[in-house]
Scaffold this motif. Sequence first.
Motif, short mmCIF file in Angstrom:
data_model
loop_
_atom_site.label_atom_id
_atom_site.label_comp_id
_atom_site.label_asym_id
_atom_site.label_seq_id
_atom_site.Cartn_x
_atom_site.Cartn_y
_atom_site.Cartn_z
N MET A 67 0.94 -1.25 -0.11
CA MET A 67 0.02 -0.06 0.09
C MET A 67 0.99 1.08 -0.02
N VAL A 68 0.43 2.26 -0.89
CA VAL A 68 1.27 3.43 -1.00
C VAL A 68 0.69 4.43 0.04
N MET A 69 1.74 5.26 0.95
CA MET A 69 1.16 6.17 1.62
C MET A 69 0.36 7.34 0.88
N ILE A 70 -0.57 7.94 1.56
CA ILE A 70 -1.41 9.04 0.76
C ILE A 70 -0.35 10.10 0.79
N LYS A 71 -0.77 11.30 -0.08
CA LYS A 71 0.25 12.14 -0.18
C LYS A 71 -0.62 13.47 -0.44
N VAL A 72 -0.16 14.59 -0.48
CA VAL A 72 -0.74 15.88 -0.87
C VAL A 72 -1.22 15.99 -2.29
N GLY A 73 -2.27 16.15 -2.37
CA GLY A 73 -3.16 16.10 -3.65
C GLY A 73 -4.22 14.95 -3.89
N ASP A 74 -3.74 14.10 -2.93
CA ASP A 74 -4.74 12.53 -3.21
C ASP A 74 -6.17 13.08 -2.49
N LYS A 75 -7.00 12.34 -3.02
CA LYS A 75 -8.23 12.26 -2.42
C LYS A 75 -8.26 11.19 -1.40
N MET A 76 -9.19 11.53 -0.25
CA MET A 76 -9.12 10.70 0.90
C MET A 76 -9.79 9.47 0.54
N PRO A 77 -9.32 8.36 1.00
CA PRO A 77 -10.12 7.03 0.25
C PRO A 77 -11.31 6.91 1.06
N ALA A 78 -12.06 5.74 0.42
CA ALA A 78 -13.39 5.26 0.85
C ALA A 78 -13.17 4.76 2.03
N GLY A 79 -14.32 4.54 2.95
CA GLY A 79 -13.96 3.80 4.23
C GLY A 79 -15.03 4.50 5.37
N THR A 80 -15.13 3.93 6.54
CA THR A 80 -15.88 4.31 7.57
C THR A 80 -15.26 4.27 8.79
N PHE A 81 -15.77 5.35 9.62
CA PHE A 81 -14.93 5.50 10.91
C PHE A 81 -16.26 4.92 11.82
N THR A 82 -15.94 4.94 13.44
CA THR A 82 -17.27 4.62 14.09
C THR A 82 -17.32 5.45 15.44
N GLN A 83 -18.40 6.21 15.67
CA GLN A 83 -18.49 7.09 16.68
C GLN A 83 -19.62 6.69 17.79
N ILE A 84 -19.40 6.83 19.07
CA ILE A 84 -20.44 6.55 19.87
C ILE A 84 -21.45 7.82 20.02
N THR A 85 -22.69 7.62 19.69
CA THR A 85 -23.76 8.57 19.70
C THR A 85 -24.83 8.38 20.96
N LYS A 86 -25.60 9.22 21.13
CA LYS A 86 -26.74 9.18 22.10
C LYS A 86 -27.70 7.65 21.77
N ASP A 87 -27.50 7.42 20.47
CA ASP A 87 -28.19 6.11 20.05
C ASP A 87 -27.18 4.73 19.87
N GLY A 88 -25.91 4.95 20.37
CA GLY A 88 -24.87 3.96 20.26
C GLY A 88 -24.03 3.94 19.40
N PRO A 89 -22.98 2.91 18.89
CA PRO A 89 -22.25 3.03 17.95
C PRO A 89 -22.74 3.28 16.51
N GLN A 90 -22.24 4.24 15.84
CA GLN A 90 -22.79 4.74 14.59
C GLN A 90 -21.49 4.93 13.81
N LYS A 91 -21.66 4.28 12.27
CA LYS A 91 -20.95 4.21 11.24
C LYS A 91 -20.80 5.75 10.61
N ILE A 92 -19.62 5.94 10.16
CA ILE A 92 -19.91 7.54 9.54
C ILE A 92 -18.86 7.23 8.21
N SER A 93 -19.20 7.42 7.04
CA SER A 93 -18.42 7.28 6.02
C SER A 93 -17.53 8.22 5.87
#
Length: 161
Positions: free
Chosen positions: A1-27
């Motif tokens: 895998m190549v390291m991200i560099k200036v000018g690249d678009k952020m890759p697709a993927g998800t993060f998880t955060q805890i909200t008042k409704d529990g764990p939520q995926k965020i694209s």
Amino acid sequence: MVMIKVGDKMPAGTFTQITKDGPQKISAEDFFKGRKVVLFSVPGAFTPTCDAKHLPGFVEKAGDIKGKGVDAIACMAVNDAFVMKAWGKSQNTDGKVEMLADGNAEYTKALGLDMDATGFGMGIRGQRFSLVVDNGVVKQVNVEQKGEFKVSSADFVLTQL
């Protein structure tokens, strides 16, 4: 895998955060779309440098950073969302730094910024780094050398804004 560099678009993927409704995926696409974000990554929540310096620096400088046109500051780590929420609470991040969990290191790997910390009993983790991202496009990439804490700090990122 190549390291991200200036000018690249952020890759697709998800993060998880805890909200008042529990764990939520965020694209990632939704998270970065239409705003300027400082994303920094730490090897682990509650680990020495991360807990004593890295996250506290961004909490302390949040007003200065946002004053330079940044819409959001986010801390990412290869930890589960419950740990990230507890760490954020212990560091008083509310309204200052968003806590993003990358529990399986999938997003960190997509950035090409993972590291093998199995020798320390920590599995695959993220390197210590910071990115400045504007509407999903990387404007700055700051990756620390092993054992250092300089270019990913809040103070250094402030010089780039």
